[in-house]
Design a protein around this motif. Structure first.
Motif, PDB file in Angstrom:
ATOM      1  N   ILE A 185      43.711  41.297  36.297  1.00 47.65           N
ATOM      2  CA  ILE A 185      44.839  41.205  35.357  1.00 47.65           C
ATOM      3  C   ILE A 185      45.989  40.424  35.979  1.00 47.65           C
ATOM      4  CG2 ILE A 185      46.655  42.538  34.211  1.00 47.65           C
ATOM      5  CD1 ILE A 185      44.586  44.686  33.612  1.00 47.65           C
ATOM      6  N   ILE A 186      46.348  40.792  37.215  1.00 46.64           N
ATOM      7  CA  ILE A 186      47.418  40.063  37.908  1.00 46.64           C
ATOM      8  C   ILE A 186      47.018  38.613  38.126  1.00 46.64           C
ATOM      9  CG2 ILE A 186      48.765  39.923  40.034  1.00 46.64           C
ATOM     10  CD1 ILE A 186      48.516  42.958  40.272  1.00 46.64           C
ATOM     11  N   ALA A 193      44.879  36.799  36.384  1.00 46.06           N
ATOM     12  CA  ALA A 193      44.826  36.065  35.122  1.00 46.06           C
ATOM     13  C   ALA A 193      46.228  35.652  34.674  1.00 46.06           C
ATOM     14  CB  ALA A 193      44.149  36.902  34.049  1.00 46.06           C
ATOM     15  N   ILE A 194      47.203  36.561  34.807  1.00 47.19           N
ATOM     16  CA  ILE A 194      48.573  36.256  34.384  1.00 47.19           C
ATOM     17  C   ILE A 194      49.204  35.213  35.304  1.00 47.19           C
ATOM     18  CG2 ILE A 194      50.882  37.202  34.064  1.00 47.19           C
ATOM     19  CD1 ILE A 194      49.545  39.860  33.287  1.00 47.19           C
ATOM     20  N   ALA A 195      49.171  35.499  36.606  1.00 46.03           N
ATOM     21  CA  ALA A 195      49.788  34.575  37.563  1.00 46.03           C
ATOM     22  C   ALA A 195      49.002  33.273  37.676  1.00 46.03           C
ATOM     23  CB  ALA A 195      49.903  35.244  38.930  1.00 46.03           C
ATOM     24  N   SER A 197      47.012  31.765  35.419  1.00 49.13           N
ATOM     25  CA  SER A 197      47.090  30.891  34.245  1.00 49.13           C
ATOM     26  C   SER A 197      48.419  30.141  34.203  1.00 49.13           C
ATOM     27  CB  SER A 197      46.895  31.703  32.963  1.00 49.13           C
ATOM     28  OG  SER A 197      47.884  32.714  32.838  1.00 49.13           O
ATOM     29  N   THR A 198      49.510  30.830  34.535  1.00 50.16           N
ATOM     30  CA  THR A 198      50.812  30.150  34.534  1.00 50.16           C
ATOM     31  C   THR A 198      50.892  29.123  35.659  1.00 50.16           C
ATOM     32  OG1 THR A 198      51.705  32.016  35.807  1.00 50.16           O
ATOM     33  CG2 THR A 198      52.040  32.059  33.436  1.00 50.16           C
ATOM     34  N   THR A 257      43.165  30.502  39.833  1.00 46.42           N
ATOM     35  CA  THR A 257      44.108  29.402  39.583  1.00 46.42           C
ATOM     36  C   THR A 257      43.412  28.060  39.658  1.00 46.42           C
ATOM     37  OG1 THR A 257      45.895  30.730  40.548  1.00 46.42           O
ATOM     38  CG2 THR A 257      46.281  28.373  40.307  1.00 46.42           C
ATOM     39  N   LEU A 306      52.211  29.846  25.424  1.00 48.64           N
ATOM     40  CA  LEU A 306      51.577  31.122  25.125  1.00 48.64           C
ATOM     41  C   LEU A 306      50.739  31.073  23.856  1.00 48.64           C
ATOM     42  CD1 LEU A 306      51.446  34.050  26.190  1.00 48.64           C
ATOM     43  CD2 LEU A 306      53.345  34.599  24.668  1.00 48.64           C
ATOM     44  N   LEU A 318      47.556  28.067  25.834  1.00 46.92           N
ATOM     45  CA  LEU A 318      46.721  29.100  26.465  1.00 46.92           C
ATOM     46  C   LEU A 318      45.474  29.447  25.655  1.00 46.92           C
ATOM     47  CD1 LEU A 318      46.466  30.981  28.903  1.00 46.92           C
ATOM     48  CD2 LEU A 318      47.802  32.689  27.640  1.00 46.92           C
TER      49      LEU A 318
END
Length: 265
Positions: free
Chosen positions: A73-74, A76-78, A80-81, A144, A174, A178
């Motif tokens: 989860i972390i 995927a969020i970090a 992707s950005t 990443t 977003l 994405l």
């Protein structure tokens, strides 16, 4: 040609299924039956399964799942950005694209002792928290790097049109950019989950006892008296089957994402 292709597919199928079938049979055999590996027909015994459950294998699997889920989860969020910024704005240039994988070159033994030292200093040793940070050190860079290529393939015109229609830069990312990389994000999540789920080295050093994760618990069946083959086979199935089921389910979602087409807003 068709016969040759069929033979190749059959060979691949046997190569994949044979170890799984052998482990499954071994998990239901008694110690006496395990001495005969060619024994295919026998009265199944649930002694091994009862033993591994009593040894806390399900608790270890829960801890492994917790670590893997939080890690992906972390990541995927970090990831992707970060991948979007590297792809869209060329942040750091080509050095960043390849340097992000620098941690993969280092052996885990170099990184584990700083994590262990910090865990003791912050008094969170033998807990899942340092293990999550350790797994992030190799899952986040891979996720990443994996996503950079997918963001590169997204047409710049999509984001530009969204900005013309009044979307902020973050909202355009977003809601427009994405969703275009959902298939890649799903594949990256599967790969990252598998990396975290299968890791044993960090778990053995950072969570060796009361917070032991599944690979460490499985290794515990290799005792000074020898390998408890039946129990280890049952524990291996606990580790393998959930990942196979989850991968099959997520693959359907990937197909839906690929066929979803462009985003409408």
């Amino acid at each position: 040609f068709n016969s040759f292709r069929g033979l190749l597919l059959l060979t691949a199928l046997v190569s994949v299924l044979f170890p799984l079938i052998w482990v499954t049979l071994a998990s239901f055999k008694t110690p006496t039956q395990l001495n005969n590996p060619s024994l295919l027909f026998f009265s199944p015994s649930f002694e091994n399964w009862s033993y591994v459950i009593d040894r806390g294998i399900l608790d270890a699997a829960t801890r492994s799942a917790t670590v893997a889920i939080v890690t992906v989860i972390i990541s995927a969020i970090a990831g992707s950005t970060a991948a979007y910024v590297i792809s869209a704005y060329k942040a750091g240039g080509n050095a960043t694209r390849f340097g992000i994988l620098a941690a993969q070159v280092l052996p885990p033994a170099v990184l584990v002792f700083p994590f262990l030292t910090l865990a003791y200093l912050t008094r969170v040793n033998d807990s899942l928290l340092p293990l999550i940070f350790a797994h992030l050190s190799f899952v986040l860079p891979v996720v990443t790097w994996f996503l950079i290529g997918f963001f590169d393939s997204v047409p710049k015109s999509l984001e530009e049109q969204a900005r013309v229609d009044g979307f902020s830069r973050f909202k355009a990312f977003l809601l427009v950019v994405l969703p275009q990389v959902y298939p890649g994000l799903g594949a990256a999540v599967i790969f990252g989950f598998t990396l975290s789920w299968n890791d044993m080295f960090y778990g053995l050093i950072l969570t060796p006892s009361r917070s032991a994760i599944l690979p460490v618990a499985i290794a515990g069946f290799n005792t000074f008296r020898g390998v408890e083959l039946g129990a280890m086979s049952a524990a291996i199935l606990v580790a393998v089957v959930p990942v196979v089921i989850a991968s099959f389910f997520i693959q359907k979602k990937l197909v839906q994402g690929i066929s979803g087409g462009a985003v409408k807003y």
